[in-house]
Design a protein around this motif. Structure first.
Motif, PDB file in Angstrom:
ATOM      1  N   TRP A   1      72.722  67.390  86.861  1.00 36.54           N
ATOM      2  CA  TRP A   1      72.468  65.965  87.065  1.00 36.54           C
ATOM      3  C   TRP A   1      72.648  65.165  85.780  1.00 36.54           C
ATOM      4  O   TRP A   1      73.211  64.077  85.799  1.00 36.54           O
ATOM      5  CB  TRP A   1      71.075  65.780  87.648  1.00 36.54           C
ATOM      6  CG  TRP A   1      70.634  64.362  87.855  1.00 36.54           C
ATOM      7  CD1 TRP A   1      69.522  63.773  87.324  1.00 36.54           C
ATOM      8  CD2 TRP A   1      71.259  63.343  88.656  1.00 36.54           C
ATOM      9  NE1 TRP A   1      69.413  62.460  87.737  1.00 36.54           N
ATOM     10  CE2 TRP A   1      70.477  62.169  88.560  1.00 36.54           C
ATOM     11  CE3 TRP A   1      72.413  63.303  89.430  1.00 36.54           C
ATOM     12  CZ2 TRP A   1      70.801  60.980  89.211  1.00 36.54           C
ATOM     13  CZ3 TRP A   1      72.746  62.115  90.088  1.00 36.54           C
ATOM     14  CH2 TRP A   1      71.950  60.977  89.973  1.00 36.54           C
ATOM     15  N   ASP A   2      72.180  65.704  84.650  1.00 39.99           N
ATOM     16  CA  ASP A   2      72.314  64.998  83.364  1.00 39.99           C
ATOM     17  C   ASP A   2      73.760  64.615  83.086  1.00 39.99           C
ATOM     18  O   ASP A   2      74.064  63.468  82.772  1.00 39.99           O
ATOM     19  CB  ASP A   2      71.810  65.877  82.210  1.00 39.99           C
ATOM     20  CG  ASP A   2      70.299  65.867  82.104  1.00 39.99           C
ATOM     21  OD1 ASP A   2      69.766  64.940  81.484  1.00 39.99           O
ATOM     22  OD2 ASP A   2      69.662  66.769  82.666  1.00 39.99           O
TER      23      ASP A   2
ATOM     24  N   LEU B   1      68.119  54.251  85.943  1.00 43.18           N
ATOM     25  CA  LEU B   1      68.027  54.679  87.343  1.00 43.18           C
ATOM     26  C   LEU B   1      66.666  54.339  87.940  1.00 43.18           C
ATOM     27  O   LEU B   1      65.659  54.374  87.231  1.00 43.18           O
ATOM     28  CB  LEU B   1      68.178  56.202  87.435  1.00 43.18           C
ATOM     29  CG  LEU B   1      69.508  56.828  87.064  1.00 43.18           C
ATOM     30  CD1 LEU B   1      69.323  58.319  86.839  1.00 43.18           C
ATOM     31  CD2 LEU B   1      70.513  56.594  88.177  1.00 43.18           C
TER      32      LEU B   1
ATOM     33  N   GLU C   1      68.012  65.277  90.286  1.00 51.49           N
ATOM     34  CA  GLU C   1      67.564  66.525  89.646  1.00 51.49           C
ATOM     35  C   GLU C   1      67.247  67.589  90.692  1.00 51.49           C
ATOM     36  O   GLU C   1      67.582  68.766  90.522  1.00 51.49           O
ATOM     37  CB  GLU C   1      66.331  66.254  88.777  1.00 51.49           C
ATOM     38  CG  GLU C   1      65.888  67.496  88.026  1.00 51.49           C
ATOM     39  CD  GLU C   1      64.853  67.209  86.954  1.00 51.49           C
ATOM     40  OE1 GLU C   1      64.783  68.002  85.998  1.00 51.49           O
ATOM     41  OE2 GLU C   1      64.120  66.208  87.074  1.00 51.49           O
TER      42      GLU C   1
ATOM     43  N   GLU D   1      69.816  56.486  81.455  1.00 52.72           N
ATOM     44  CA  GLU D   1      70.893  56.356  82.441  1.00 52.72           C
ATOM     45  C   GLU D   1      70.631  55.207  83.416  1.00 52.72           C
ATOM     46  O   GLU D   1      71.416  54.975  84.323  1.00 52.72           O
ATOM     47  CB  GLU D   1      71.082  57.669  83.210  1.00 52.72           C
ATOM     48  CG  GLU D   1      71.376  58.876  82.341  1.00 52.72           C
ATOM     49  CD  GLU D   1      72.642  58.752  81.501  1.00 52.72           C
ATOM     50  OE1 GLU D   1      73.438  57.821  81.724  1.00 52.72           O
ATOM     51  OE2 GLU D   1      72.836  59.602  80.614  1.00 52.72           O
TER      52      GLU D   1
ATOM     53  N   ARG E   1      65.484  60.133  80.483  1.00 53.93           N
ATOM     54  CA  ARG E   1      66.718  60.006  81.278  1.00 53.93           C
ATOM     55  C   ARG E   1      66.721  58.801  82.224  1.00 53.93           C
ATOM     56  O   ARG E   1      67.731  58.101  82.336  1.00 53.93           O
ATOM     57  CB  ARG E   1      66.963  61.282  82.086  1.00 53.93           C
ATOM     58  CG  ARG E   1      68.301  61.277  82.839  1.00 53.93           C
ATOM     59  CD  ARG E   1      68.540  62.559  83.621  1.00 53.93           C
ATOM     60  NE  ARG E   1      67.442  62.794  84.537  1.00 53.93           N
ATOM     61  CZ  ARG E   1      66.982  64.005  84.851  1.00 53.93           C
ATOM     62  NH1 ARG E   1      67.529  65.066  84.329  1.00 53.93           N
ATOM     63  NH2 ARG E   1      65.975  64.143  85.691  1.00 53.93           N
ATOM     64  N   LYS E   2      65.617  58.535  82.919  1.00 52.93           N
ATOM     65  CA  LYS E   2      65.634  57.444  83.907  1.00 52.93           C
ATOM     66  C   LYS E   2      65.886  56.087  83.248  1.00 52.93           C
ATOM     67  O   LYS E   2      66.428  55.173  83.874  1.00 52.93           O
ATOM     68  CB  LYS E   2      64.341  57.419  84.726  1.00 52.93           C
ATOM     69  CG  LYS E   2      63.094  57.105  83.936  1.00 52.93           C
ATOM     70  CD  LYS E   2      61.864  57.213  84.832  1.00 52.93           C
ATOM     71  CE  LYS E   2      60.597  56.892  84.063  1.00 52.93           C
ATOM     72  NZ  LYS E   2      59.392  57.068  84.904  1.00 52.93           N
TER      73      LYS E   2
ATOM     74  N   ASP F   1      66.574  59.292  90.358  1.00 51.81           N
ATOM     75  CA  ASP F   1      66.591  60.274  89.272  1.00 51.81           C
ATOM     76  C   ASP F   1      65.976  61.594  89.746  1.00 51.81           C
ATOM     77  O   ASP F   1      66.496  62.676  89.479  1.00 51.81           O
ATOM     78  CB  ASP F   1      65.838  59.725  88.060  1.00 51.81           C
ATOM     79  CG  ASP F   1      66.002  60.604  86.828  1.00 51.81           C
ATOM     80  OD1 ASP F   1      67.121  61.120  86.613  1.00 51.81           O
ATOM     81  OD2 ASP F   1      65.024  60.806  86.098  1.00 51.81           O
TER      82      ASP F   1
END
Length: 408
Positions: free
Chosen positions: A138-139, A122, A131, A120, A116-117, A127
């Motif tokens: 958050w996702d 971040l 969360e 997206e 994810r980091k 991040d």
């Protein structure tokens, strides 16, 4: 799409200022787009959108391109190559692109998109914070905040109607659509520069996100009231409130920055708004003079701005954990101090353009539990999430101060 050298170079120059000199993206682009008068709207659109795209996905693109900050000029071209390749654009045979890694880009993108980091784009700490505060939400929220923002107008009902403005813009081949639940809003079907239109110059509308327009609606200003906009800034919400007041009553727009209030006065003239009085908060006396004098007070509090990353993607890289700590302390202070201006029976709206509970509902809950908030009760609150609304993330709460008893 064929890449044009002067447009690509203008984009690289803009990125250099944003990344290496820590300049604000919107201000950099404002200057860059004035560089060549021959550029048409499509050219300017390419520079602006490409620059914002690369700013938005900086971490992901840098990881794919295997470059680190500060970015040298050749490395900025490497970032551009990643952007172009992922958007299916052929890289031209220029010497600036000689060493750029066109192979393996898509493979690395697929690999990094699982994390994810990177996906997206971040900083680690942001991040983790997202969360921690929002959990599984958050996702969805950060994915929504990485989409390009729509352009939404707020119709100035002092000078026109939604229908009339829609027709006037249609005559200029600017197509808009109304938004259910947002009575003063028109959304552009395609991005275009509306600031050059006579309709804008004549004050028929302001550019204001749909979520931001909800603030004045929840405040529910009425003609004849005395209202304080305590953190007015350049006055986007003040102008909306004034139009709801139909220019009748008193709207006191306050800020710690005189320069912002000067801009508000300029905008008010264009909007035909004349019931706004500006006051600079340069001492505690300014607030003391208004204790228990306002029917309604708006605290549009300074915040992390995490709800408006769609339009300010560079904020991801400028924001620091220590700033968040200090801004939460400021929010607490403003609630304690500015709430005193609400008269008994009056109302207070506390709003932020953040999606973090620690800046929003937790601030309000803590205020109500303190001595300063003991006379207030929460009437309603609205958490506007980008994943659901499609617009900016906002928090808006409406509180009421109890009437004084006859004994008092």
């Amino acid at each position: 799409m064929k890449l044009h050298r002067n447009l690509v170079f203008a984009t690289i120059d803009s990125l250099d200022l944003i990344f290496n000199e820590n300049k604000q993206a919107d201000k950099v682009l404002k200057n860059t787009l004035k560089r060549d008068k021959r550029w048409g709207s499509r050219d300017r659109g390419f520079i602006a959108e490409t620059t914002y795209d690369i700013v938005r996905w900086k971490r992901l693109y840098a990881e794919i391109a295997e470059v680190r900050e500060p970015f040298s000029r050749p490395n900025l071209f490497r970032l551009f190559t990643v952007w172009a390749t992922l958007n299916g654009i052929k890289i031209p045979d220029w010497k600036q692109f000689e060493d750029t890694p066109t192979r393996r880009i898509k493979g690395k993108f697929d690999e990094l998109s699982k994390i994810r980091k990177y996906r997206e784009s971040l900083p680690d700490w942001l991040d983790e914070l997202g969360e921690q505060e929002l959990g599984k939400k958050w996702d969805k929220e950060i994915a929504a905040l990485n989409q390009q923002a729509d352009v939404v107008l707020r119709v100035n009902t002092l000078k026109t109607t939604v229908e009339n403005l829609q027709n006037e813009l249609a005559d200029l081949e600017i197509e808009t659509e109304t938004l259910p639940g947002y009575p003063y809003a028109l959304k552009l079907k395609e991005r275009t520069n509306v600031f050059t239109t006579d309709a804008f110059k004549n004050g028929l509308f302001e550019v204001q996100d749909a979520s931001s327009q909800k603030v004045a609606e929840i405040l529910d200003a009425k003609p004849g009231m005395r209202i304080v906009d305590a953190c007015a800034g350049a006055g986007g919400k003040s102008l909306h409130i004034a139009s709801m007041m139909e220019n009748k009553g008193q709207l006191i727009a306050m800020d710690i920055y005189d320069s912002k209030l000067i801009e508000l006065k300029r905008r008010a003239r264009r909007n035909d708004v004349f019931n706004i009085e500006t006051r600079v908060i340069d001492s505690t006396k300014v607030i003391k003079k208004l204790i228990e004098k306002a029917d309604k007070v708006l605290i549009d509090a300074p915040c992390s701005g995490l709800g408006v990353l769609k339009r300010n993607p560079d904020a991801k890289w400028k924001l620091q954990p220590e700033f968040l700590d200090s801004i939460r302390a400021t929010q607490k202070e403003l609630l304690n101090s500015y709430s005193r201006m609400v008269k008994p029976g009056g109302e207070l709206v506390y709003a932020t353009c953040s999606i973090l509970p620690s800046e929003n509902e937790m601030q309000v809950k803590a205020f109500l539990a303190r001595e300063e908030g003991k006379d207030f009760s929460l009437l309603k609150e609205e958490k506007i999430l980008p994943s659901k609304s499609g617009f900016d993330g906002f928090y808006i709460s409406l509180l009421q101060k109890k009437e004084k008893s006859k004994k008092e």
